[in-house]
Motif scaffolding. Structure first.
Motif, PDB file in Angstrom:
ATOM      1  N   PRO A   1      -0.863   3.406  -9.540  1.00  0.00           N
ATOM      2  CA  PRO A   1      -1.405   4.470  -8.690  1.00  0.00           C
ATOM      3  C   PRO A   1      -1.775   5.721  -9.483  1.00  0.00           C
ATOM      4  O   PRO A   1      -2.813   6.340  -9.223  1.00  0.00           O
ATOM      5  CB  PRO A   1      -0.261   4.753  -7.704  1.00  0.00           C
ATOM      6  CG  PRO A   1       0.592   3.542  -7.728  1.00  0.00           C
ATOM      7  CD  PRO A   1       0.497   2.999  -9.113  1.00  0.00           C
TER       8      PRO A   1
ATOM      9  N   TYR B   1      -5.900   7.341   7.335  1.00  0.00           N
ATOM     10  CA  TYR B   1      -6.297   6.168   6.531  1.00  0.00           C
ATOM     11  C   TYR B   1      -5.606   6.096   5.176  1.00  0.00           C
ATOM     12  O   TYR B   1      -5.737   5.087   4.476  1.00  0.00           O
ATOM     13  CB  TYR B   1      -7.816   6.171   6.335  1.00  0.00           C
ATOM     14  CG  TYR B   1      -8.594   6.151   7.628  1.00  0.00           C
ATOM     15  CD1 TYR B   1      -8.662   4.997   8.400  1.00  0.00           C
ATOM     16  CD2 TYR B   1      -9.253   7.293   8.079  1.00  0.00           C
ATOM     17  CE1 TYR B   1      -9.368   4.972   9.589  1.00  0.00           C
ATOM     18  CE2 TYR B   1      -9.972   7.280   9.280  1.00  0.00           C
ATOM     19  CZ  TYR B   1     -10.022   6.129  10.021  1.00  0.00           C
ATOM     20  OH  TYR B   1     -10.727   6.108  11.210  1.00  0.00           O
ATOM     21  N   GLY B   2      -4.922   7.170   4.778  1.00  0.00           N
ATOM     22  CA  GLY B   2      -4.253   7.186   3.482  1.00  0.00           C
ATOM     23  C   GLY B   2      -5.125   7.812   2.408  1.00  0.00           C
ATOM     24  O   GLY B   2      -6.356   7.833   2.509  1.00  0.00           O
TER      25      GLY B   2
ATOM     26  N   ARG C   1      -5.821   6.785  -0.621  1.00  0.00           N
ATOM     27  CA  ARG C   1      -6.663   5.837  -1.362  1.00  0.00           C
ATOM     28  C   ARG C   1      -8.014   5.684  -0.684  1.00  0.00           C
ATOM     29  O   ARG C   1      -9.071   5.797  -1.329  1.00  0.00           O
ATOM     30  CB  ARG C   1      -5.947   4.488  -1.454  1.00  0.00           C
ATOM     31  CG  ARG C   1      -6.762   3.364  -2.087  1.00  0.00           C
ATOM     32  CD  ARG C   1      -5.915   2.092  -2.117  1.00  0.00           C
ATOM     33  NE  ARG C   1      -6.619   0.963  -2.678  1.00  0.00           N
ATOM     34  CZ  ARG C   1      -7.333   0.087  -1.976  1.00  0.00           C
ATOM     35  NH1 ARG C   1      -7.459   0.235  -0.656  1.00  0.00           N
ATOM     36  NH2 ARG C   1      -7.929  -0.934  -2.566  1.00  0.00           N
ATOM     37  N   THR C   2      -8.007   5.411   0.612  1.00  0.00           N
ATOM     38  CA  THR C   2      -9.266   5.254   1.353  1.00  0.00           C
ATOM     39  C   THR C   2     -10.044   6.560   1.368  1.00  0.00           C
ATOM     40  O   THR C   2     -11.278   6.562   1.260  1.00  0.00           O
ATOM     41  CB  THR C   2      -8.977   4.796   2.790  1.00  0.00           C
ATOM     42  OG1 THR C   2      -8.294   3.537   2.744  1.00  0.00           O
ATOM     43  CG2 THR C   2     -10.253   4.650   3.594  1.00  0.00           C
TER      44      THR C   2
ATOM     45  N   THR D   1     -10.793   3.369  -7.953  1.00  0.00           N
ATOM     46  CA  THR D   1      -9.877   3.620  -6.837  1.00  0.00           C
ATOM     47  C   THR D   1      -9.474   2.326  -6.150  1.00  0.00           C
ATOM     48  O   THR D   1      -8.375   2.226  -5.589  1.00  0.00           O
ATOM     49  CB  THR D   1     -10.538   4.576  -5.821  1.00  0.00           C
ATOM     50  OG1 THR D   1     -10.989   5.747  -6.498  1.00  0.00           O
ATOM     51  CG2 THR D   1      -9.555   4.990  -4.740  1.00  0.00           C
ATOM     52  N   VAL D   2     -10.344   1.328  -6.182  1.00  0.00           N
ATOM     53  CA  VAL D   2     -10.013   0.035  -5.582  1.00  0.00           C
ATOM     54  C   VAL D   2      -8.746  -0.536  -6.213  1.00  0.00           C
ATOM     55  O   VAL D   2      -7.963  -1.236  -5.556  1.00  0.00           O
ATOM     56  CB  VAL D   2     -11.188  -0.950  -5.734  1.00  0.00           C
ATOM     57  CG1 VAL D   2     -10.778  -2.355  -5.308  1.00  0.00           C
ATOM     58  CG2 VAL D   2     -12.387  -0.471  -4.916  1.00  0.00           C
TER      59      VAL D   2
ATOM     60  N   PRO E   1      -3.020   0.738  -5.754  1.00  0.00           N
ATOM     61  CA  PRO E   1      -2.366  -0.046  -4.694  1.00  0.00           C
ATOM     62  C   PRO E   1      -2.405   0.687  -3.359  1.00  0.00           C
ATOM     63  O   PRO E   1      -2.351   1.920  -3.311  1.00  0.00           O
ATOM     64  CB  PRO E   1      -0.923  -0.188  -5.193  1.00  0.00           C
ATOM     65  CG  PRO E   1      -0.992   0.064  -6.662  1.00  0.00           C
ATOM     66  CD  PRO E   1      -2.110   1.027  -6.870  1.00  0.00           C
ATOM     67  N   LYS E   2      -2.483  -0.078  -2.286  1.00  0.00           N
ATOM     68  CA  LYS E   2      -2.448   0.524  -0.965  1.00  0.00           C
ATOM     69  C   LYS E   2      -1.094   1.156  -0.716  1.00  0.00           C
ATOM     70  O   LYS E   2      -0.062   0.657  -1.148  1.00  0.00           O
ATOM     71  CB  LYS E   2      -2.739  -0.525   0.111  1.00  0.00           C
ATOM     72  CG  LYS E   2      -4.169  -1.046   0.092  1.00  0.00           C
ATOM     73  CD  LYS E   2      -4.417  -2.010   1.231  1.00  0.00           C
ATOM     74  CE  LYS E   2      -5.860  -2.495   1.236  1.00  0.00           C
ATOM     75  NZ  LYS E   2      -6.119  -3.444   2.352  1.00  0.00           N
ATOM     76  N   GLN E   3      -1.132   2.280   0.028  1.00  0.00           N
ATOM     77  CA  GLN E   3       0.097   3.007   0.310  1.00  0.00           C
ATOM     78  C   GLN E   3       0.951   2.269   1.327  1.00  0.00           C
ATOM     79  O   GLN E   3       0.461   1.824   2.362  1.00  0.00           O
ATOM     80  CB  GLN E   3      -0.257   4.397   0.877  1.00  0.00           C
ATOM     81  CG  GLN E   3       0.920   5.322   1.053  1.00  0.00           C
ATOM     82  CD  GLN E   3       1.469   5.791  -0.285  1.00  0.00           C
ATOM     83  OE1 GLN E   3       0.716   6.140  -1.159  1.00  0.00           O
ATOM     84  NE2 GLN E   3       2.767   5.765  -0.426  1.00  0.00           N
ATOM     85  N   ARG E   4       2.242   2.136   1.002  1.00  0.00           N
ATOM     86  CA  ARG E   4       3.171   1.560   1.968  1.00  0.00           C
ATOM     87  C   ARG E   4       3.608   2.639   2.947  1.00  0.00           C
ATOM     88  O   ARG E   4       3.732   3.807   2.596  1.00  0.00           O
ATOM     89  CB  ARG E   4       4.404   0.988   1.253  1.00  0.00           C
ATOM     90  CG  ARG E   4       4.090  -0.176   0.343  1.00  0.00           C
ATOM     91  CD  ARG E   4       5.380  -0.889  -0.045  1.00  0.00           C
ATOM     92  NE  ARG E   4       6.311   0.021  -0.693  1.00  0.00           N
ATOM     93  CZ  ARG E   4       6.358   0.217  -2.010  1.00  0.00           C
ATOM     94  NH1 ARG E   4       5.502  -0.405  -2.793  1.00  0.00           N
ATOM     95  NH2 ARG E   4       7.246   1.040  -2.525  1.00  0.00           N
ATOM     96  N   GLN E   5       3.851   2.247   4.152  1.00  0.00           N
ATOM     97  CA  GLN E   5       4.218   3.206   5.187  1.00  0.00           C
ATOM     98  C   GLN E   5       5.500   3.951   4.859  1.00  0.00           C
ATOM     99  O   GLN E   5       5.722   5.056   5.310  1.00  0.00           O
ATOM    100  CB  GLN E   5       4.362   2.493   6.541  1.00  0.00           C
ATOM    101  CG  GLN E   5       3.061   1.984   7.118  1.00  0.00           C
ATOM    102  CD  GLN E   5       2.059   3.095   7.369  1.00  0.00           C
ATOM    103  OE1 GLN E   5       2.408   4.167   7.843  1.00  0.00           O
ATOM    104  NE2 GLN E   5       0.800   2.847   7.032  1.00  0.00           N
TER     105      GLN E   5
END
Length: 475
Positions: free
Chosen positions: A267, A335-336, A338-339, A458-459, A462-466
């Motif tokens: 990240p 959306y976080g 990252r998005t 950016t892809v 990693p997606k953010q965990r809640q």
């Protein structure tokens, strides 16, 4: 992640954010303070154009070097204290510059002014430490927008002052602004209780400073020295060697200046790489749009505006960055980060695509700059959110400082690439060399490509965990 609550009476959150954002505006204002004076500096300072260019270069390099160092010092000894010291450097540099017409003293003063850039990552970190979680997102969006707003608004203001008053007035005014910001910090902003009990890595700071100077000098001055010249190659080669040795030293040290293991996390790493691209794209507009607006109308594509008129045309993009702060915070919340960063990068690329096709009048260029500015504002709000969700709370300031450094590397690289590109595709009109229409369009395409590369990088974040502490709100 453990969160340390502030002690003592907390200031009003709105006033707190306004004060810190004002400091950010003043710090970023230093980057464009002397832009209207660049053509006149050889005469004003009795210097060659090459030597006079150090008035700008000194600020750029000082700002890049000071951000990670001041961030680490803030983590160790107090962010508010380091913020006040940064503003003290700004005031001192402004006074030195206001009292002189000597090149050497002017470069010294401008270097001290550049140290104020540490105020922005420090301010973001203070917000994280002091504000309630539901207010952090909107506050960071506002603070991040100051990077663009200060420069965009500062350009026409500086041009007006330089055109209608003695040029030293600019520095007296910046000294006054820095002093006011320092007083506001003293009375409104408490010292953060979040500190790291560790010694400062003086050798690491020295190594990073020397390495960054060796890296940035050939980037900024390579076009003037010659990209294949011995001086450029020596500095570039030295930067590689010094930074590799510095990195090995940091990995061995128990309390490093920059925790490279944290910085190597996906990240953080890919956010910083994307930051370089976004910084590149931002400065491409700052360099190419004013030249296009001021190019002689006889070229068939130039608009023949004055510096003040060109600055006023570009001021709206800074205002849009500021106005989109709440929108950026809502995007991050829903959306976080990252998005949100991906949305910002895509918007920047769309703005440059618009300019590539439509650059025939001021309205079209203003529209393109607004689109680009909106994208930059959204992206800049997402970057610190991504960083702070991936580092320990005790390393917030140093991590934000490193991220700000990455943006500076992007802007420095953009300055060199765009200046070389526009100069190599110049035409002569009335005995004056100006970039051609092809040069401008190619610069827009390259800037759009940089933004799209930032999107691709950016892809890989990693997606953010809640469960991670990145949920923000504007309520």
């Amino acid at each position: 992640m453990h969160r340390v609550k502030p002690v003592g009476r907390a200031p009003s959150p709105r006033i707190f954010v306004v004060v810190l954002a004002t400091c950010g505006l003043v710090a970023s204002f230093m980057q464009t303070l002397v832009v209207p004076l660049i053509p006149a500096f050889p005469r004003l300072l009795n210097a060659t154009p090459s030597d006079a260019s150090w008035v700008v270069t000194a600020t750029l390099i000082a700002g890049a070097v000071v951000m990670p160092v001041s961030g680490r010092l803030g983590d160790l000894y107090g962010k508010r204290r380091l913020l006040l010291i940064s503003l003290g450097f700004l005031v001192a540099g402004s006074v030195v510059s206001a009292l002189t017409s000597s090149l050497a003293l002017m470069v010294l003063g401008r270097g001290l002014q550049g140290c104020a850039m540490g105020a922005i990552p420090l301010g973001i970190s203070i917000m994280r430490d002091e504000l309630a979680p539901e207010r952090v997102g909107a506050a960071i969006s506002v603070m991040s927008s100051t990077l663009g707003v200060g420069g965009a608004i500062g350009l026409p203001v500086s041009a007006l002052v330089a055109q209608n008053a003695d040029w030293h007035v600019l520095f007296w005014a910046s000294a006054g602004l820095g002093l006011v910001c320092g007083l506001l910090i003293l009375f409104v902003v408490p010292e953060s209780p979040v500190k790291t009990p560790a010694p400062f890595d003086y050798l690491g700071a020295l190594g990073l400073t020397i390495g960054l100077v060796c890296l940035l000098l050939p980037i900024v001055k390579g076009g003037e020295w010659g990209w294949g010249s011995g001086r450029t190659l020596v500095f570039a080669g030295s930067a590689v060697v010094i930074l590799l040795v510095w990195g090995a030293y940091q990995l061995r040290r128990r309390d490093p200046l920059v925790d490279l293991r944290v910085s190597a996390r996906r990240p953080v790493l890919f956010t910083n790489l994307a930051s370089i691209m976004i910084g590149f794209a931002l400065y491409s507009m700052a360099l190419s749009f004013p030249q296009l607006l001021q190019a002689p109308a006889s070229t068939g594509y130039g608009l023949g505006l004055t510096m003040v008129q060109a600055g006023l045309c570009l001021a709206p993009n800074g205002l849009v960055m500021f106005m989109l702060s709440p929108v950026s915070a809502r995007l991050i919340e829903r959306y976080g980060p990252r998005t949100t960063l991906m949305v910002g990068a895509t918007t920047i690329a769309a703005g440059y695509a618009f300019a590539t096709v439509l650059m025939d009048n001021a309205f079209e260029l203003i529209t393109a700059s607004i689109i680009i500015g909106g994208g930059v504002g959204i992206a800049y709000a997402a970057m610190p959110a991504l960083i702070m969700g991936s580092v320990p709370v005790t390393e917030t300031a140093s991590a934000n400082g490193l991220n700000s450094l990455m943006r500076s590397v992007g802007t420095s690289t953009s300055s060199a690439v765009m200046a070389t590109m526009l100069a190599s595709l110049a035409i002569t009109v009335g005995g004056v060399s100006v970039p051609s229409a092809t040069g401008f369009r190619l610069s827009f395409v390259v800037a759009a490509g940089a933004a799209l590369l930032g999107l691709v990088l950016t892809v890989f974040v990693p997606k953010q965990r809640q469960s991670e502490p990145m949920v923000v709100s504007v309520r």
